[in-house]
Scaffold this active site. Structure first.
Site, PDB file in Angstrom:
ATOM      1  N   ARG A  66      63.520  58.767  33.984  1.00 22.86           N
ATOM      2  CA  ARG A  66      62.208  58.948  33.610  1.00 22.86           C
ATOM      3  C   ARG A  66      61.029  57.597  34.007  1.00 22.86           C
ATOM      4  O   ARG A  66      61.461  56.157  34.441  1.00 22.86           O
ATOM      5  CB  ARG A  66      62.092  58.461  31.742  1.00 22.86           C
ATOM      6  CG  ARG A  66      61.107  58.691  31.283  1.00 22.86           C
ATOM      7  CD  ARG A  66      60.383  59.674  30.928  1.00 22.86           C
ATOM      8  NE  ARG A  66      59.643  59.866  30.313  1.00 22.86           N
ATOM      9  CZ  ARG A  66      58.909  60.640  29.763  1.00 22.86           C
ATOM     10  NH1 ARG A  66      58.511  61.939  30.711  1.00 22.86           N
ATOM     11  NH2 ARG A  66      57.449  61.600  28.331  1.00 22.86           N
ATOM     12  N   THR A 108      56.947  71.475  33.084  1.00 21.70           N
ATOM     13  CA  THR A 108      58.684  70.897  32.700  1.00 21.70           C
ATOM     14  C   THR A 108      59.367  71.980  33.476  1.00 21.70           C
ATOM     15  O   THR A 108      59.152  73.215  32.690  1.00 21.70           O
ATOM     16  CB  THR A 108      59.002  70.345  31.258  1.00 21.70           C
ATOM     17  OG1 THR A 108      57.980  69.273  30.719  1.00 21.70           O
ATOM     18  CG2 THR A 108      59.884  69.860  31.843  1.00 21.70           C
TER      19      THR A 108
END
Length: 583
Positions: free
Chosen positions: A113, A400
């Site tokens: 992340r 995404t």
């Protein structure tokens, strides 16, 4: 004939609803302990890849045919997707990966992340008056970029599970970038969607539009020599080529440009470290379901939804009838309310993971569900170990993708990867787009009552994600399926739906991912009317549900692989351009 029957069932699920009389829920107690995942033993089921673009699938299959592992293939799939599906993911973004080692039985979560720069603070997305910035202004600003994590995460996973040289897996995407690839319908559609907020000189305009600012037509051969060169440097020099030196300097410079320059620095990039974490796991009807923990909320959201539904006999319901969907909607609402309130980067706030997934707590949440009427309002609960938090003010995300890989040894990768918005921040560097991941933070720091919001921005903090790469093991601890999806916070609904479809409704992966999307983070429920039968919606409305059009801010891109007695069976979301193929 089997294909025709499967297709017929999928169409029937979307087009045939049978009204039923709601019956009282049947209650079952979740298992107290989670069974251990076990080694696969002698693997004889072959390999498979399911991803959102055939060119990316072929890139991964090339690596598998060369003797590569699931992680080797993941590098090839990701670098190819960053080229052919740049609106969704790329090396300028981040990712979460779940990995199952068939030899040892180990399940590992890899956290790639993005991280907020050291110069970020709680006013990151507030204007001078203290009001939240307009969303698209924040996205296209220099403040939205977090330190990209995908490259470093893939390198960490490769060090532990790679079989081929690091450089080998980059070759398919390098060749594709140099020789060119045809622009797909979805890439063209994404550019068209974005056109309304682009301006002359924007990187998306110069890369994917012609001199009249018209999106390049479907089938146009697009080459990207700059991306090929970037990948070549990473392939030969390792992640250092990306996080230090000329590439890093260009990332920092682009993020530091107007409007609203960011604070991303060379020191931020050099300091980035991916994380190797324990996955979070819980039983669902004797199976072990493993997902990603904080800073992602996806695993918690999916496991909480399933944990609530475990108190009902979902297998006795029918996907063509309203009862199962009604329970699914209500369970989502309860899980989302808790997710929104309590989940964020657990290095900065206390996240009561055990409490949120506690069987007794989830049974108390399930007790709020009536089979005869919908809840009018939903409030967050008070799971064991929780601290009072403010109501969330985080928006949704758009860009995404997800892919699943099973290699010839039975190792499994379930990986969700993102640049956050369509083409991320729309700022391009050396052939790839930079993320706008920091807009995943809540723009506000406290709610209307003055309570602190868990997902508020801070220096060095990771914005909360909803990505939910998932691996499921059967009651004996053997690999059964892997699944995941893009879709912003709707990912939790998408992945839960697919798991219920396969495990409770006995659908094939393809049939499960094609089920109508219903997202119940808020009231009204977002519904995909094009796939949901009107009679089914009417039956749910009779129970008190209200609906709005739309399957979420971003359509799902579910990809799944399941091991069946007949071998590996894949599913690729028909809402995208993906395929599931074997070498």
């Amino acid at each position: 004939m089997r294909h025709i029957l499967s297709l017929g069932l999928a169409l029937c699920l979307a087009a045939c609803a049978i009204n039923s009389v709601a019956s009282p829920p049947s209650v079952s107690q979740p298992k107290a302990s989670v069974p251990e995942a076990k080694p696969a033993g002698q693997w004889s089921h072959g390999a498979m890849i399911a991803a959102a673009n055939p060119l990316a699938v072929e890139a991964g299959l090339e690596i598998l045919r060369a003797g590569g592992s699931a992680v080797d293939a993941a590098i090839a799939v990701q670098t190819a997707l960053g080229l052919v599906e740049p609106q969704s993911s790329g090396i300028g973004g981040g990712a979460f990966m779940l990995h199952y080692d068939a030899k040892t039985g180990d399940v590992v979560a890899y956290d790639g992340r993005e991280v907020a720069p050291a110069g970020a603070n709680e006013r990151l997305f507030l204007d001078e008056a203290g009001a939240p910035l307009p969303f698209w202004a924040a996205v296209k600003s220099g403040r939205s970029q977090g330190v990209p994590g995908a490259v470093a995460m893939l390198y960490l996973a490769w060090q532990e599970h790679g079989k081929l040289p690091w450089s080998r897996s980059f070759q398919p995407a390098i060749i594709l970038a140099r020789d060119g690839f045809p622009i797909s319908p979805r890439l063209n559609s994404s550019v068209t969607q974005l056109k309304r907020i682009t301006e002359p000189g924007d990187d998306v305009v110069s890369y994917l539009m012609d001199e009249t600012a018209t999106p390049l037509p479907v089938g146009t051969i697009l080459k990207n020599a700059a991306y090929a060169d970037t990948l070549s440097q990473i392939a030969t020099q390792g992640p250092k080529a990306f996080y230090e030196g000329a590439i890093a300097a260009d990332i920092v410079a682009r993020s530091g440009q107007a409007p609203m320059p960011g604070t991303l620095s060379l020191a931020d990039l050099k300091a980035y470290k991916p994380k190797r974490l324990e996955p979070i796991c819980r039983t669902y009807h004797e199976r072990k379901v493993c997902g990603m923990g904080p800073p992602s909320s996806g695993g918690i959201g999916v496991l909480a939804t399933l944990g609530i539904l475990e108190n009902f006999d979902m297998a006795a319901t029918d996907p063509r009838e309203p009862l199962g969907w009604h329970r699914f909607i209500e369970a989502q609402r309860l899980a989302y309310a808790d997710r929104d309130t309590y989940v964020a980067d657990d290095r900065f706030v206390v996240v009561p993971i055990k409490g949120l997934l506690d069987a007794t707590y989830l049974k108390s949440r399930a007790a709020l569900i009536s089979d005869t009427s919908s809840m009018k309002t939903v409030e967050p609960g008070e799971p064991p170990g929780s601290v009072k938090r403010g109501r969330d003010a985080t928006g949704n995300v758009f860009g995404t993708t997800h892919f699943v890989i099973v290699d010839q040894s039975g190792d499994v990768v379930s990986m969700t990867t993102t640049v956050e918005g369509l083409f991320g921040s729309q700022r391009m560097v050396r052939g790839f787009f930079l993320n706008n991941q920091l807009t995943d933070f809540s723009f506000l720091n406290v709610d209307a009552k003055g309570e602190p919001i868990a997902n508020a921005p801070a220096a060095g903090k990771k914005p909360r994600s909803s990505m939910a790469p998932t691996i499921v093991f059967d009651k004996d601890g053997h690999f059964e399926l892997a699944v995941g999806s893009p879709g912003g916070n709707a990912i939790i609904a998408y992945v839960s739906k697919a798991i219920i479809g396969m495990l409770d409704w006995n659908l094939t992966p393809q049939e499960a991912v094609a089920l109508p999307n219903m997202i119940a983070r808020t009231i009204p429920v977002a519904v995909e009317r094009s796939r949901a039968n009107p009679k089914l919606i009417q039956s749910l409305e009779a129970l008190g549900h209200t609906f709005r059009d739309g399957g979420g801010a971003e359509g799902s891109g579910l990809h799944a692989i399941r091991l069946t007695p007949q071998g590996l069976v894949g599913g690729a979301d028909p809402r995208r351009e993906g395929v599931a193929r074997q070498p």
